[in-house]
Write an enzyme that holds these catalytic residues in place. Structure first.
Site, PDB file in Angstrom:
ATOM      1  N   LYS A 144      44.523  94.725  57.495  1.00  0.00           N
ATOM      2  CA  LYS A 144      44.255  93.824  58.624  1.00  0.00           C
ATOM      3  C   LYS A 144      42.925  94.234  59.270  1.00  0.00           C
ATOM      4  O   LYS A 144      42.648  95.436  59.423  1.00  0.00           O
ATOM      5  CB  LYS A 144      45.412  93.930  59.626  1.00  0.00           C
ATOM      6  CG  LYS A 144      45.380  92.898  60.758  1.00  0.00           C
ATOM      7  CD  LYS A 144      46.644  92.996  61.614  1.00  0.00           C
ATOM      8  CE  LYS A 144      46.697  92.002  62.752  1.00  0.00           C
ATOM      9  NZ  LYS A 144      47.936  92.089  63.552  1.00  0.00           N
ATOM     10  N   SER A 162      50.317  87.683  64.305  1.00  0.00           N
ATOM     11  CA  SER A 162      48.880  87.653  64.117  1.00  0.00           C
ATOM     12  C   SER A 162      48.398  88.168  62.768  1.00  0.00           C
ATOM     13  O   SER A 162      47.261  87.888  62.382  1.00  0.00           O
ATOM     14  CB  SER A 162      48.201  88.467  65.221  1.00  0.00           C
ATOM     15  OG  SER A 162      48.573  89.831  65.129  1.00  0.00           O
ATOM     16  N   SER A 175      54.032  90.625  65.088  1.00  0.00           N
ATOM     17  CA  SER A 175      52.908  90.240  64.222  1.00  0.00           C
ATOM     18  C   SER A 175      52.983  90.704  62.778  1.00  0.00           C
ATOM     19  O   SER A 175      52.152  90.281  61.981  1.00  0.00           O
ATOM     20  CB  SER A 175      51.591  90.731  64.814  1.00  0.00           C
ATOM     21  OG  SER A 175      51.178  89.832  65.801  1.00  0.00           O
TER      22      SER A 175
HETATM   23  N1  GLN Z   1      52.745  86.673  68.962  1.00  0.00           N
HETATM   24  C1  GLN Z   1      52.707  87.798  69.859  1.00  0.00           C
HETATM   25  C2  GLN Z   1      51.514  87.697  70.777  1.00  0.00           C
HETATM   26  O1  GLN Z   1      50.797  86.758  70.667  1.00  0.00           O
HETATM   27  C3  GLN Z   1      52.714  89.077  69.097  1.00  0.00           C
HETATM   28  C4  GLN Z   1      51.398  89.497  68.592  1.00  0.00           C
HETATM   29  C5  GLN Z   1      51.416  90.801  67.890  1.00  0.00           C
HETATM   30  O2  GLN Z   1      52.477  91.338  67.553  1.00  0.00           O
HETATM   31  N2  GLN Z   1      50.235  91.359  67.736  1.00  0.00           N
HETATM   32  O3  GLN Z   1      51.294  88.535  71.605  1.00  0.00           O
END
Ligand code: GLN
Length: 488
Positions: free
Chosen positions: A74, A149, A173
């Site tokens: 990532k 994400s 994410s």
């Molecule tokens: N969807 C969640 C957010 O937007 C989790 C994101 C993540 O785990 N980085 O914060």
């Protein structure tokens, strides 16, 4: 296509000289050439470096438990080579001066990083549509999102452009994109994996974890990246078990918890419910006892998360001011304050700005007690809910995401709808416990979409959690399905 598209199988094939690492890496790069324009999983690709490293493996100069296998990282993990952009204009040209601990551990294990994957800007989002560079498509249906994400990491794997990948999980994410892309994803216990070199989003929630096609592959990756790191004071000196050694032993007397509150979640797709119920039944057939547990503070999870995470983000992202770090405006400015504000307005996208404002507001004088402290109290209650539930069961079983992959653009205009995607995943981070997602079915119709099963376990309960997951995996074949990805 890859001759070996899963991690351990690829590693073993290279070891047995059924294929050279160079050949496998070239196949992965060839696959990228073929389908990446249709998927958009990568921010950067390290072609020459990957081939050079593969040659070293083939010459016996690079060894280790992952020797020669192509993986993807990532793009919020610092690498001493290439850029680390967090899919943000703010860091578009950022070259990290060092490698994240996880990156080093994987490199020492012989893995070959073929590229860095797209994400929602600074890991804020659930669809990978918040990237400043491009959107990533779901390999099972390119009109849909891969989740987020870590959507790039999940999609790169699902489209067979690598044999495994690494993501980060602050509120879901890793698990949610794993669910939407039909692969396995693990959010380790907070402190299990070093965060050193992971660009911080919400430091008390962030963890790095693996994506893989199956549980043994994910277990091996987890084992390699786990452990205490003096460079991250929140990493814990807890022994790292040999996850693979016990993985195949089924559990006798297994108790699985079904949380009443999860049954009541709004907006749950009936096909998701059916698939998760069937998985529960499958476990019963394997001898597990299903017990009811209660997680009464679940309904406050999203609210607490969307205060705590933005508060921490507003603090963590203060460093991107065009002076210490990040994009600097080229517009004329009167003073340093204007330099900061113009640079930040140009460098950060809409969602990141929204989070910074929510966080700054929640922490501002007079509001700290009302929002942030309140959220921390809920955090303590959610943690207690889990502690009590795990007295009655070994793991909690629930959906990872209330719906399969949704259509691109469907939720971009409505941040609250997007936040609701995280209803089943955020409490795991809030409590710091372990969680994983694995495929448990597909939707009906001409273009089937994967459905993910989430298993939650107590802190440092990864060993048992993986065994529980493996029991189900062995009895099913969802993890053997692959999407048909066409070239554009
Ligand atoms: N969807 C969640 C957010 O937007 C989790 C994101 C993540 O785990 N980085 O914060």
């Amino acid at each position: 296509m890859l001759a070996f598209d899963t991690l351990i199988a690829a590693r073993d094939a290279i070891r047995a000289r059924k294929i050279s690492s160079e050949e496998l890496v070239r196949q992965a790069l060839g696959r990228i050439d073929q389908v990446e324009s249709n998927i958009g999983a990568f921010n950067s690709i390290y072609r020459e470096q990957a081939i050079a490293q593969a040659k070293e493996v083939d010459a016996g100069k690079r060894t280790g438990p992952l020797a020669g296998v192509p993986i993807a990282l990532k793009d919020n993990l610092c690498t001493s080579y290439g850029t680390t952009t967090c899919s943000s204009k703010m860091l578009e040209n950022f070259k990290a001066p060092y490698d994240a601990t996880v990156v080093k551990l994987l490199e020492n294990a012989g893995a070959i990083a073929i590229g860095k994957t797209n994400l929602d800007e600074f890991a804020m989002g659930s669809s990978t549509e918040n990237s400043a560079f491009k959107t990533t498509k779901n390999p099972w249906d390119t009109s849909r999102v891969p989740g987020g994400s870590s959507g790039g990491s999940a999609a790169a794997l699902a489209a067979s452009m690598c044999c495994a990948s690494i993501g980060s999980d602050t509120g879901g994410s890793i698990r949610q994109p794993a669910s939407l892309c039909g692969v396995v994803g693990i959010k380790p216990t907070y402190g299990r994996v070093s965060r050193y070199g992971l660009v911080a989003f919400a430091s008390s929630l962030d963890q790095i974890g693996p994506f893989a096609w199956n549980i043994p592959d994910a277990a091996l990756l987890l084992q390699i990246i786990s452990g205490r790191d003096p460079k991250d004071s929140t990493s814990v000196d807890h022994p790292v078990p040999d996850y693979l050694a016990t993985l195949e032993q089924p559990l006798a007397g297994l108790r699985l918890g079904i949380a009443r509150e999860y049954q009541l979640a709004e907006g749950m797709d009936p096909q998701v419910k059916t698939a998760v119920d069937a998985a529960m039944q499958q476990y019963q057939e394997l001898g597990a006892e299903v017990v009811d547990v209660s997680l009464p503070h679940t309904e406050y999870g999203i609210a607490a998360y969307y205060v705590i995470a933005p508060c921490e983000a507003s603090s963590n992202l203060a460093r991107y001011d065009g002076v210490h770090f990040g994009h600097r405006t080229k517009e004329p400015v009167r003073d340093i304050v204007e330099l900061f504000s113009k640079s930040r307005a140009e460098g950060f996208g809409e969602e990141v700005q929204r989070r910074i404002m929510i966080g700054t507001y929640s922490l501002s004088a007079g509001y700290g007690d009302k929002y942030y402290l309140q959220a921390l109290k809920i955090r303590a209650l959610i943690k207690r809910d889990f502690d009590q539930a795990f007295e009655k069961c070994d793991a909690i079983l629930c959906p990872t995401s209330p719906t399969p992959a949704f259509r691109a653009g469907e939720k971009t205009g409505d941040p609250l709808q997007m936040y609701l995607c995280d209803v089943f995943t955020v409490t795991c981070n809030i409590a710091g416990i372990a969680g994983l997602s694995m495929p448990c079915g597909f939707t009906a119709g001409p273009q089937p979409l994967p459905i993910g099963l989430q298993l939650l376990g107590p802190t440092f309960g990864e060993e048992k959690l993986l065994r529980i997951a493996r029991m189900y995996e062995k009895a099913t074949d969802w993890h053997q399905r692959r999407p048909v990805v066409t070239a554009k």
